[in-house]
Design a protein around this motif. Structure first.
Motif, PDB file in Angstrom:
ATOM      1  N   GLY A 251       0.819  -1.201   0.000  1.00 34.82           N
ATOM      2  CA  GLY A 251       0.000   0.000   0.000  1.00 34.82           C
ATOM      3  C   GLY A 251       0.857   1.256   0.000  1.00 34.82           C
ATOM      4  N   ASN A 252       0.348   2.333  -0.643  1.00 36.64           N
ATOM      5  CA  ASN A 252       1.056   3.603  -0.684  1.00 36.64           C
ATOM      6  C   ASN A 252       0.647   4.474   0.488  1.00 36.64           C
ATOM      7  N   VAL A 253       1.610   5.037   1.187  1.00 33.16           N
ATOM      8  CA  VAL A 253       1.313   5.922   2.301  1.00 33.16           C
ATOM      9  C   VAL A 253       0.884   7.274   1.745  1.00 33.16           C
ATOM     10  N   VAL A 254      -0.143   7.865   2.348  1.00 30.58           N
ATOM     11  CA  VAL A 254      -0.633   9.162   1.916  1.00 30.58           C
ATOM     12  C   VAL A 254       0.464  10.215   2.099  1.00 30.58           C
ATOM     13  N   GLU A 255       0.658  11.041   1.067  1.00 32.84           N
ATOM     14  CA  GLU A 255       1.722  12.036   1.097  1.00 32.84           C
ATOM     15  C   GLU A 255       1.336  13.227   1.968  1.00 32.84           C
ATOM     16  N   GLU A 256       2.324  13.759   2.680  1.00 33.95           N
ATOM     17  CA  GLU A 256       2.142  14.975   3.460  1.00 33.95           C
ATOM     18  C   GLU A 256       3.058  16.067   2.915  1.00 33.95           C
ATOM     19  N   PRO A 257       2.701  17.326   3.142  1.00 35.54           N
ATOM     20  CA  PRO A 257       3.518  18.424   2.609  1.00 35.54           C
ATOM     21  C   PRO A 257       4.862  18.536   3.309  1.00 35.54           C
ATOM     22  N   LYS A 258       5.831  19.035   2.570  1.00 37.31           N
ATOM     23  CA  LYS A 258       7.174  19.275   3.104  1.00 37.31           C
ATOM     24  C   LYS A 258       7.564  20.715   2.807  1.00 37.31           C
ATOM     25  N   GLU A 259       8.265  21.319   3.740  1.00 33.11           N
ATOM     26  CA  GLU A 259       8.716  22.695   3.536  1.00 33.11           C
ATOM     27  C   GLU A 259       9.889  22.730   2.573  1.00 33.11           C
ATOM     28  N   ARG A 260       9.898  23.730   1.697  1.00 34.70           N
ATOM     29  CA  ARG A 260      10.980  23.933   0.741  1.00 34.70           C
ATOM     30  C   ARG A 260      11.881  25.051   1.245  1.00 34.70           C
ATOM     31  N   GLY A 261      13.015  25.174   0.579  1.00 37.69           N
ATOM     32  CA  GLY A 261      13.950  26.227   0.964  1.00 37.69           C
ATOM     33  C   GLY A 261      13.548  27.615   0.527  1.00 37.69           C
TER      34      GLY A 261
END
Length: 336
Positions: free
Chosen positions: A268-278
C-alpha cells in the motif's frame, strides 16, 4: 558515466595510425591523445555531471569537456534564447548553469522553466494562472494576489469553498524523453493560518489525458493530532483513506500503527504529506509518470488534479503558486 572503449574499431575511425599510414585496429590510445573536437563529441553524449567529472582527467580532456560543442547539446534549443543577456554569458557552459540555477518565465509568464543541473532534464512550474480552478473567477471564493516570493505575477489565495478542485495539463512534447517525472503542488498557508485542511485527505490524480489516471490521497496540512480522536495523520495509507470514502464514513479514526505497517507490507502507498521547501513554500507530491525514450505524439498531454468534494465542509487560507514537474532522482528509479 558510460565507459568508452577508446580502442574500439568503431570509435572515431577505429584504432591509431602508424607513421606508415596503416591503422592498428584494436590499439588503445589514451583518450586525451585524440583530437579535441573528437573528445568533445564523445563527452556530449553523456550528461552534465559526467562532463564535469571527466574534466579532472587531464588538461586536454578538461578543455574538451568545457567546450561549447559539449554544453550546447545540454541546453534545450527552444530555451537557449531565454537566458537573460544581462548575465553576459561567455560560454555555453555558463548559459547552461544559469538555466540550472534560476528559472526563466515562458508562455507569457504563466510557466517557468529550468534544467536539472546534474542531468539537463527539463523542469517546469505551471502557475496558478494557467490552471483550471473551480470558482477561481469569483472573488467570494478565490482572490488573485501578488506576493514577492512567487515566481509569477499572481497567485491564487483560497478564501472559502466547500467544493475544492484544481486541474492542469502540460504537453508531453515539452518534457524530456526517457524520463521519470514527479508532480508537486506548491503552496503555503495564508498568514500562517488555514482552515478545513488539517484532517482532510485530498484526492490527487496524475496521468495521460484519455487514459485512467493514477490516483492517491494527500494532506495539505502536515500531520498533527486530531482533537476529535487523538490520532495522527502521518503514515495513513491510501487504502485506509479509500475505504473511508467508499463507506462515506467521517474521517475520524486513523488506523493503528500495526494496521499501517500491514498495509505497507502489502504494497500500500502511504498518503503524502507536505514538506517545507527552501524558498518559503511547501510542496506535496501528487504522483508520477514516465515519458519513454520514443517520446509522445503531438496531442499527448499529462493531466493532474487536486480535489476534495466529498466531505462538504468549508476550506480556506491556502495560497497556491502552481504545479511543479521535475525529474525523479535517477538513483531512486527502480527498473524491473
Amino acid at each position: 558515466m558510460e565507459q568508452i572503449q577508446v580502442g574500439d574499431s568503431n570509435f572515431c575511425g577505429g584504432g591509431s595510425t602508424r607513421s606508415d599510414g596503416n591503422v592498428l585496429v584494436g590499439a588503445s590510445p589514451r583518450l586525451d591523445t585524440l583530437p579535441e573536437d573528437c573528445i568533445s563529441m564523445v563527452i556530449s553524449h553523456t550528461t552534465p555531471r559526467d562532463a564535469c567529472v571527466v574534466a579532472s582527467v587531464s588538461k586536454t580532456i578538461k578543455s574538451a569537456a568545457q567546450s561549447d560543442l559539449v554544453w550546447e547539446t545540454f541546453i534545450p534549443p527552444e530555451y537557449a534564447s531565454l537566458v537573460p543577456r544581462s548575465l553576459n554569458c561567455s560560454s555555453k557552459k555558463e548559459m547552461y548553469l544559469s538555466l540550472a540555477d534560476d528559472s526563466v518565465l515562458i508562455d507569457d509568464g504563466k510557466k517557468s522553466f529550468w534544467v536539472e543541473k546534474s542531468s539537463g532534464k527539463k523542469c517546469y512550474m505551471i502557475s496558478a494562472m494557467d490552471l483550471t480552478i473551480i470558482w477561481g473567477d469569483s472573488p467570494a471564493y478565490w482572490q488573485w494576489n501578488t506576493v514577492p516570493e512567487s515566481k509569477f505575477e499572481k497567485v491564487a489565495e483560497l478564501r472559502d469553498v466547500c467544493w475544492f478542485e484544481i486541474r492542469g495539463k502540460i504537453s508531453c512534447r515539452m518534457l524530456s524523453k526517457g524520463t521519470h517525472y514527479s508532480v508537486y503542488a506548491v503552496f503555503k498557508r495564508a498568514n500562517n493560518r488555514s482552515h478545513g485542511f488539517d484532517h482532510t485527505p485530498i484526492e490527487a490524480g496524475v496521468g495521460f489525458v484519455g487514459k485512467e489516471a493514477t490516483k492517491t490521497f494527500v494532506f495539505l496540512e502536515p500531520g498533527g493530532r486530531d482533537p476529535r480522536g487523538g490520532y495522527r495523520n502521518t503514515g495513513v495509507s491510501h487504502a485506509a483513506v479509500s475505504r473511508a470514502f467508499r463507506t462515506r464514513r467521517p474521517w475520524m479514526r486513523m488506523p493503528r500503527e500495526e494496521e499501517v505497517e500491514g498495509e505497507k507490507e502489502a504494497g500500500g502507498n502511504v498518503v503524502e504529506e507536505p514538506k517545507e521547501r527552501g524558498d518559503g513554500w511547501s510542496e506535496v507530491k501528487l504522483g508520477k509518470f514516465e515519458i519513454n525514450d520514443v517520446g509522445c505524439g503531438d496531442g499527448d498531454e499529462i493531466e493532474f488534479t487536486l480535489m476534495e468534494t466529498q466531505m462538504g465542509h468549508w476550506k480556506s487560507g491556502l495560497v497556491f503558486q502552481g504545479i511543479e514537474i521535475r525529474p525523479v532522482k535517477e538513483e531512486k528509479v527502480v527498473t524491473k
